[in-house]
Structures are given as C-alpha cells and as structure tokens.
Design an enzyme around this catalytic site. Structure first.
Site: not given
Ligand code: NAD
Ligand code: USQ
Length: 404
Positions: A45-46, A155, A190, A192-193, A196, A222, A249-250
């Site tokens: 779905v992503r 998260t 949010s 989303y958050h 979790k 990440v 962000a990064l």
């Molecule tokens: P991503 O969107 O790249 O990958 C998620 C994958 O899950 C996708 O391939 C999508 O197709 C699949 N998916 C979603 N819903 C599904 C469903 N109902 N059935 C089967 N597959 C499904 O996301 P990511 O960045 O790899 O994040 C993975 C996990 O780690 C998430 O749960 C996210 O909340 C968590 N996380 C990510 C970050 C980050 O910075 N990327 C930070 C903290 C936590």
């Molecule tokens: N931010 C900026 N500029 C940007 C993007 C982000 O200032 O261009 C700020 C945001 O406002 C926020 C922070 O940077 O305060 C982090 O934002 P982000 O988009 O990097 O991260 P977030 O929305 O929190 O979500 C990401 C992942 C999510 C994961 C989460 C971990 O998409 O799946 O759960 O990081 S955490 O932040 O610890 O909740």
C-alpha cells in the site's frame, strides 16, 4: 546476543510485516543474512500512496518480487513472500499457518503523521489500518503461534514532550502515600502517533489476558539509507523519502541541501526528538528477537541513539554541506503542525544498549556520505514535493484531492 547461525542449528523463523517498506526491507535482508528464515508480509500500500499523491522515492526501487529474486541470486537465501493486507484476517491466518513464525516483527502500518492529517478519510484509514492490523496480528498469534514473540514498532512520539524525563515505557509514581509502576503517560500529537498509543494499549492488555510475549519498540526518527545488505546491489536499494508527507527531518535536509533548497525548519526549530541510523534499526530488531520477552511480558524499549533539535540538525547539515562546497541556507517555515517548538526533552534509552546495541552515532562521515548520496540522485528530486502541504489546523471532513 550472537547471530542466529552461532546460537542454534534450527533457524528461527521471522515474519517481517511491512517488509517492503523503508525499515522493513533493510531488516528483512539483515535477518536473512544473519541466518534467520524470513518471510515478508506486505500489501504494497505504501507504493500506492506514492502513486496517489504523485510522490517517488529519491532512489529508484524495483518490485518486491525482483528484490527477493536478486537477494536469492546473490546469497542463495530464500525470502518467502505473502502479498496481502493484515486487516484481512483470513489472509493473515493463512500466512501464519503456512510459515509458523517464532517471531513476528510488525512494521506494517501507515506511518506518516502528515498523511494521517490530510483529511478525515486519511485519519480514519490510518487508525483503522494500524489498530485493526495489530489486533489481527495479536489474534493470529493467539490462534496459531502462541509462542511467537511479537516485536512491534511503536514510536517515541507516543510520549509527546512532557516537562519531565521520559522513561522506557513505565514510570514509578507515589500518590497519596501509595506507590505503583504505571504505563508512562501518552500525549501523541497526530492521528498517526495516536494509532501507536492505541496499539500499545491493545498489546499490553493481550499480554496480560492471553500471555502473549511482546516487545514494543518506541523508535525515534530514522535517518540514512544504506545498510550492509541493501548496498550489495542496486536492485536491493532501499527507498528514500524526501517529500513533505513521508520524508523525515534529517533525510529531507540532506536532499534539500543537495538541490540548493533552503532547509525547511518548521517554526522556531527547538522541536527535539530521538534519532537513529537505519543500521541501528536493523540491529535493535535483531537484538529484540534474539532476546525474546517472556510469555505474558509486555516490554518497552526506547529505540533511538541521540537527541537533536531541528535547529541542531540544520546546523550539522549546513556545516557538512560547506565541506562539499554546497551553500546551504535555512528558512523558517510557518509550522504546519501543532507541537511545542521550545521544550524540555530528556528520554531514557538504555535497555537496548544493555542488550548489546553498538550505536552508529551521527558523525561527519555519515553526514558526508548521506549528502553525497543525495547529490548523486539529485536529478530525480521533484522540487514541488519539498514544502509541507498538510496543515494540522486546516484539516477537515472534506476529502482533499491533489490537483496539479
Ligand atoms: P514504510 O511506509 O516505508 O513501510 C511500511 C510498510 O508496511 C509498507 O511497505 C506498507 O506497504 C506496509 N503496510 C502498511 N499497512 C499494511 C497492511 N495493512 N498490511 C500489510 N502491509 C502493510 O514505513 P517505515 O518508515 O519503514 O516504518 C516502518 C514502521 O516503523 C512503522 O510502523 C513506523 O511507524 C515505524 N517507525 C518508523 C520511523 C521512521 O523514521 N521511518 C520512525 C519510528 C517508527
Ligand atoms: N520537521 C521540520 N522540518 C521538516 C520536517 C520535520 O522542522 O522539514 C520537524 C517536525 O515538525 C517535527 C520533527 O521535525 O517536530 C520530526 O518530524 P519528522 O517528520 O522527521 O518525524 P515524525 O513526523 O515525528 O515521524 C517520523 C516517522 C514516524 C515515526 C516518528 C518517530 O514518520 O513513523 O513514528 O518519526 S518520533 O518522531 O520519535 O515520534
């Protein structure tokens, strides 16, 4: 905590739910490389969200079928594929019965905060997909693999930004002369958050009620893209999101620096979060699997290695850019989110270190290589996708369709 090869003769079977995504793909390859028997469950779905919103990964990525074929041809290792939606319990049951996992790593959720704040239907989708999907995984474990260890990606955002230290999952409180250790208060910001938070509650309850063993990995943001395994061949490349909806962000700042776009610091830029390298994501998940929770135990680990404010990240990227001859500017963008922009932040993160995590801290050399990586692919950047387009305050029930 050694690798699977060293510790037993019968490989542990790990189901990687969401194994076509950013964290999941890197983890699936890493576990396969370490001798685990791996199956990927994903409904792709992503990739559909990308099509619907007109976005694309910075790096070209091939189909999941080509990815696992390439892995097999390079290493001789098989990764099984189950393409389907974990919200479909019949599909998930068949995958569990056929693969019989010892551990299920659950990455398979809608993970973007901005995506969940586009409109009502995306908010409802996010909470339905994430909460029901996780419930189905819990029921599948109970019905078909009672011993299976659930390793669930949560998260750090579940905790929000309280004005006291953040503990790892639980806090001991004395109230009116009595003391108890209770779940740490949750203040997500949010839909989303919040999904979790709801997942964490459902998992904790089923550990108590059914004796499920679970580890909730409260992961920070990440960054990075290459891991030892994804670097082996271009068809194993991971996705790299830089757009205003899925980019974090990064990673976004590195791409912005590469194309000469001012760094998009939202509001005052004092927003502080925990961060980690994707090479540590895969290491942490392996550590959790190799050291499983006990039956009935609900463990919580804070999975990040360093804290940074957005302003600190912008400074680091500006300095790294200068070394490469890039003139990096920063621009304060009105914050599209509702969040504290100046706040106290001090989160514990010792449990994974105690299990043996050896962090890859954000160093000059990593920033250089990430920036170089972004420069290498800069012709693929769609500048129109960089600015944020989703507002926390303006979202509503009206469906938002994207126009060109
Ligand atoms: P991503 O969107 O790249 O990958 C998620 C994958 O899950 C996708 O391939 C999508 O197709 C699949 N998916 C979603 N819903 C599904 C469903 N109902 N059935 C089967 N597959 C499904 O996301 P990511 O960045 O790899 O994040 C993975 C996990 O780690 C998430 O749960 C996210 O909340 C968590 N996380 C990510 C970050 C980050 O910075 N990327 C930070 C903290 C936590
Ligand atoms: N931010 C900026 N500029 C940007 C993007 C982000 O200032 O261009 C700020 C945001 O406002 C926020 C922070 O940077 O305060 C982090 O934002 P982000 O988009 O990097 O991260 P977030 O929305 O929190 O979500 C990401 C992942 C999510 C994961 C989460 C971990 O998409 O799946 O759960 O990081 S955490 O932040 O610890 O909740």
């Amino acid at each position: 905590a050694g690798s699977q090869e060293a510790s037993s003769s019968k490989p542990k079977k790990v189901m990687v739910i969401g194994g076509d995504g950013y964290c999941g793909w890197a983890t699936a390859l890493h576990l396969s490389n370490k001798g685990y028997e791996v199956a990927i469950v994903d409904n792709l779905v992503r990739r559909l969200f990308d099509h619907q919103l007109g976005l694309d990964s910075l790096t070209p990525i091939t189909s999941i079928q080509n990815r696992v074929r390439r892995w097999k041809s390079l290493t001789g290792k098989t990764i099984q594929l189950f393409i389907g939606d974990i919200c479909d319990f019949e599909f998930l049951s068949e995958a569990f019965k056929s693969f019989e996992p010892d551990a299920a790593v659950h990455f398979g959720e809608q993970r973007s905060a901005p995506y969940s704040m586009i409109d009502r239907s995306r908010a409802v989708y996010t909470q339905h997909n994430n909460v029901i999907g996780t419930l189905n995984v819990l029921f599948a474990i109970k019905e078909y693999s009672e011993e299976c260890h659930l390793v669930k990606l949560g998260t750090m955002g579940e905790y929000g930004t309280p004005n006291i230290d953040i503990e790892e999952g639980f806090i001991t409180i004395t109230h009116n002369g009595r003391t108890d250790t209770l779940p740490y208060p949750k203040q997500a910001s949010s839909f989303y958050h919040l999904s979790k938070v709801h997942d964490s509650h459902n998992i904790a309850f089923t550990c108590k009620a059914w004796g499920i063993r679970a580890t909730d990995l409260n992961q920070g943001v990440v960054y990075g893209v290459r891991t030892d395994e994804t670097a082996m061949h271009e068809e194993l490349s991971n996705r790299f999101d830089y757009d205003g909806v899925f980019g974090t962000a990064l990673n976004r700042f590195c791409v912005q620096a590469a194309v000469g776009h001012p760094l998009t610091v939202y509001g005052k830029g004092g927003q502080t979060r925990g961060y980690l390298d994707i090479r540590d994501t895969v290491q942490c998940v392996e550590l959790a699997i190799a050291n499983p929770a006990k039956p009935g135990e609900f463990r919580v680990f804070n999975q990040f290695t360093e804290q940074f404010s957005v302003n600190e990240l912008a400074k680091l990227v500006t300095a790294a850019g200068a070394k490469l001859g890039l003139d990096v500017q920063t621009k304060s963008v009105p914050n599209p989110r509702v969040e504290a922009e100046e706040h106290y932040y001090n989160a514990k993160h010792t449990k994974l270190i105690e299990l043996g995590l050896e962090p890859h801290l954000l160093s000059d050399s990593l920033l250089d290589s990430l920036l170089n990586f972004a420069v290498q692919y800069k012709d693929r950047v769609d500048i129109a996708q960089i600015m944020p387009s989703v507002s926390w305050k303006k979202m509503g029930a009206k469906p938002r369709t994207v126009s060109v």
